[in-house]
Design an enzyme around this catalytic site. Structure first.
Site, PDB file in Angstrom:
ATOM      1  N   ASP A   1       0.829  -1.197   0.000  1.00  0.00           N
ATOM      2  CA  ASP A   1       0.000   0.000   0.000  1.00  0.00           C
ATOM      3  C   ASP A   1       0.872   1.259   0.000  1.00  0.00           C
ATOM      4  O   ASP A   1       1.875   1.335   0.718  1.00  0.00           O
ATOM      5  CB  ASP A   1      -0.889  -0.023   1.252  1.00  0.00           C
ATOM      6  CG  ASP A   1      -1.915   1.073   1.271  1.00  0.00           C
ATOM      7  OD1 ASP A   1      -2.773   1.095   0.376  1.00  0.00           O
ATOM      8  OD2 ASP A   1      -1.871   1.916   2.194  1.00  0.00           O
TER       9      ASP A   1
ATOM     10  N   GLU B   1      14.602 -14.796   0.387  1.00  0.00           N
ATOM     11  CA  GLU B   1      15.028 -15.823   1.337  1.00  0.00           C
ATOM     12  C   GLU B   1      14.215 -17.107   1.169  1.00  0.00           C
ATOM     13  O   GLU B   1      14.589 -18.151   1.696  1.00  0.00           O
ATOM     14  CB  GLU B   1      14.868 -15.312   2.770  1.00  0.00           C
ATOM     15  CG  GLU B   1      15.817 -14.182   3.135  1.00  0.00           C
ATOM     16  CD  GLU B   1      15.495 -13.563   4.497  1.00  0.00           C
ATOM     17  OE1 GLU B   1      16.156 -12.582   4.871  1.00  0.00           O
ATOM     18  OE2 GLU B   1      14.560 -14.060   5.174  1.00  0.00           O
TER      19      GLU B   1
END
Length: 561
Positions: free
Chosen positions: A219, A268
């Site tokens: 956002d 990751e």
């Protein structure tokens, strides 16, 4: 408890995905309290699977006072008790993955709520304290600090600054510093120069990724980095007026260092987690930076959302956005409606040439003037949807558009909850009209939503309820189901060939595998292009080309190879 990712992961799944946005409070209410919830989403997973989407995107479901519909977040690593629990979230993700549906969650990094533990600590601390350094607190102007630090406006009306009464220090009990909130007063902006803010959001990303989330919608991605050097520069308008990164509030170069750090966290995981930026940046080259593989990977383009139903506009936007995506290494994104804008069947129903001011005036008149041509609006929306779903890139669909829902323009004034309504002194209604809880079954209480909805459903919603469209040939729901099913079968490389001339009312393109899309944007039937084989038509948004010589007005056809 953690939830595993989908089996046989595809790191590129997002490039041409159909993503369905769920506004949780308005989707489905499982416990009968009138507010949609996570168990309600889980209970509708069969519906979502039958629709044929690839992923769901959940607007915020975090603890919140709902000052801005959940975008005022109290705790980024929990579930609002009214919407469920973390166990309910895990069950929802597991059900989605079992159905082959990925899960994207909203993350709101520009601001917290004023009930966030950090902001409460900041209010309790003295000016200049470490607690206040996580936000933007400044002394006011004027002889006694009685004026805000700048002329910056809030997106929801009024000033972007609120003065606090000090709770600590020598001025306790007296008006003191001001804090920045580019949105509602209850949404203080974070200071993204602070290392604790950056690391805490890395922790949040890992928290949800470890629970099986496949991606994030970011956002106000363009708003995190701000120039707070004194004296603050004037910015009386919220538009970005420069393309060099020097705007004091938005799209500053420093934001890309932040998102490079996010990409390190997302990478990751195997496969890496996806992300898409909500970045209202008018300058192409700068918007594309958010979509680089080294950052979020995708960025919304809202060009079609802002365009009129017009052949020249739609074709030029498609050409431009596909070229942009190719240059950035991302895929394009397409969207017509979301939780922040008037639903597109209503936009297309208003007179051609209607502006944002016209839309706001129409809402304030409770949808009475000008009188919308609803049949035309829905016809255009269906044609636009098939035009868009044939394009390369990811398609973002907003809950209820598959039912052909219009904006609820005449909500009772006493039911309105959008902060814009209050901060503009009841001059702008805001976004409640596109957030009315969905109609599921006209034969059930509250149209099958659950308890008495938190926003009232209009009587005409019953005619568009999902159960009444299920299995009905030609219904908007069945058109979406068919389109998404064919889209999966026909998916091709991320390119197309234009078969029509620029400026033609019938826009005709072909994907590399021979899949063809024809859209007649005219209000009258148009001749079919030569060489079109109607025997290959597998889907139409409206009337079929009955005579074999024309394509109906405001209609899109799909031809299989």
């Amino acid at each position: 408890m953690t939830t595993p990712s989908l089996p046989s992961p595809d790191a590129q799944w997002w490039r041409q995905a159909a993503v369905y946005q769920i506004y949780p409070r308005s989707f489905s209410d499982a416990n009968g309290d009138g507010m949609g919830d996570l168990p309600g989403v889980t209970a509708r997973m069969g519906y979502l699977s039958a629709l044929g989407i690839d992923a769901i995107w959940l607007s915020p479901f975090y603890p919140s006072a709902l000052a801005d519909g959940g975008y005022d977040v109290d705790d980024y690593r929990n579930v609002d008790p009214r919407l469920g629990t973390l166990a309910d979230f895990d069950a929802m993700v597991a059900a989605a993955h079992d159905a082959g549906i990925r899960v994207i969650v909203d993350v709101v990094p520009n601001h917290s709520s004023n009930r966030h533990e950090w902001f409460k600590a900041a209010l309790a601390a003295a000016p200049g304290s470490p607690e206040r350094a996580r936000y933007h607190f400044l002394d006011g102007l004027g002889d006694r600090g009685e004026l805000p630090p700048s002329d910056w406006p809030s997106h929801f009306g009024g000033a972007a600054w609120t003065r606090v009464v000090e709770q600590a220090g020598p001025n306790a009990g007296q008006p003191g510093q001001w804090y920045l909130h580019l949105f509602a007063t209850e949404q203080p902006d974070f200071n993204w120069d602070h290392p604790e803010v950056r690391e805490d959001f890395h922790t949040t990303l890992r928290f949800w990724a470890d629970r099986g989330v496949d991606g994030f919608r970011v956002d106000v991605a363009h708003g995190l980095a701000k120039d707070m050097s004194l004296p603050l520069r004037s910015k009386p308008e919220l538009e970005i007026l420069v393309d060099d990164g020097s705007d004091p509030l938005f799209d500053r170069d420093a934001v890309h260092e932040i998102f490079a750090g996010w990409r390190g966290v997302l990478n990751e995981y195997d496969p890496p987690k996806a992300a898409v930026a909500e970045a209202w940046v008018p300058f192409t080259d700068r918007r594309l930076k958010y979509a680089r593989p080294s950052e979020l990977g995708q960025a919304f383009n809202f060009d079609l959302l802002q365009a009129p139903f017009n052949a020249v506009e739609f074709r030029s936007i498609a050409e431009k956005c596909l070229s942009e995506a190719a240059s950035s290494g991302a895929s394009s994104t397409w969207v017509f409606s979301n939780h922040d804008v008037v639903r597109h069947p209503s936009r297309y129903a208003l007179p051609d040439g209607s502006t944002l001011a016209d839309l706001e005036a129409w809402l304030m008149a409770d949808g009475a003037a000008p009188v919308p041509e609803l049949a035309q609006g829905l016809r255009r929306a269906r044609a636009a949807t098939l035009f868009m779903l044939g394009l390369p890139g990811s398609a973002y669909l907003y809950q209820g558009e598959e039912l052909g829902l219009f904006e609820v323009a005449d909500l009772p004034k006493e039911s309105l909850q959008d902060p814009t309504w209050f901060r503009t002194g009841h001059k702008v209604k805001g976004r409640d009209g596109c957030r009315v809880p969905l109609p599921w079954d006209a034969a059930q209480a509250n149209l099958g939503f659950g308890g008495t909805p938190w926003l009232p459903q209009p009587a005409w919603f019953a005619s568009l309820a999902a159960a009444g469209q299920d299995g009905v040939a030609g219904s908007t729901l069945e058109m979406y189901r068919s389109a998404l099913a064919w889209r999966r079968k026909l998916q091709a490389e991320e390119s197309l060939e234009w078969l029509s001339e620029p400026g033609a009312e019938v826009v005709h393109y072909r994907r590399p595998n021979g899949w063809e899309v024809l859209s007649n944007f005219a209000a009258t039937p148009a001749p079919l292009p030569s060489g079109v084989d109607l025997a290959k038509v597998v889907l139409t948004s409206g009337d079929p080309a009955g005579t074999g010589a024309t394509i109906a007005a405001e209609t899109t056809l799909w031809l299989a190879p």
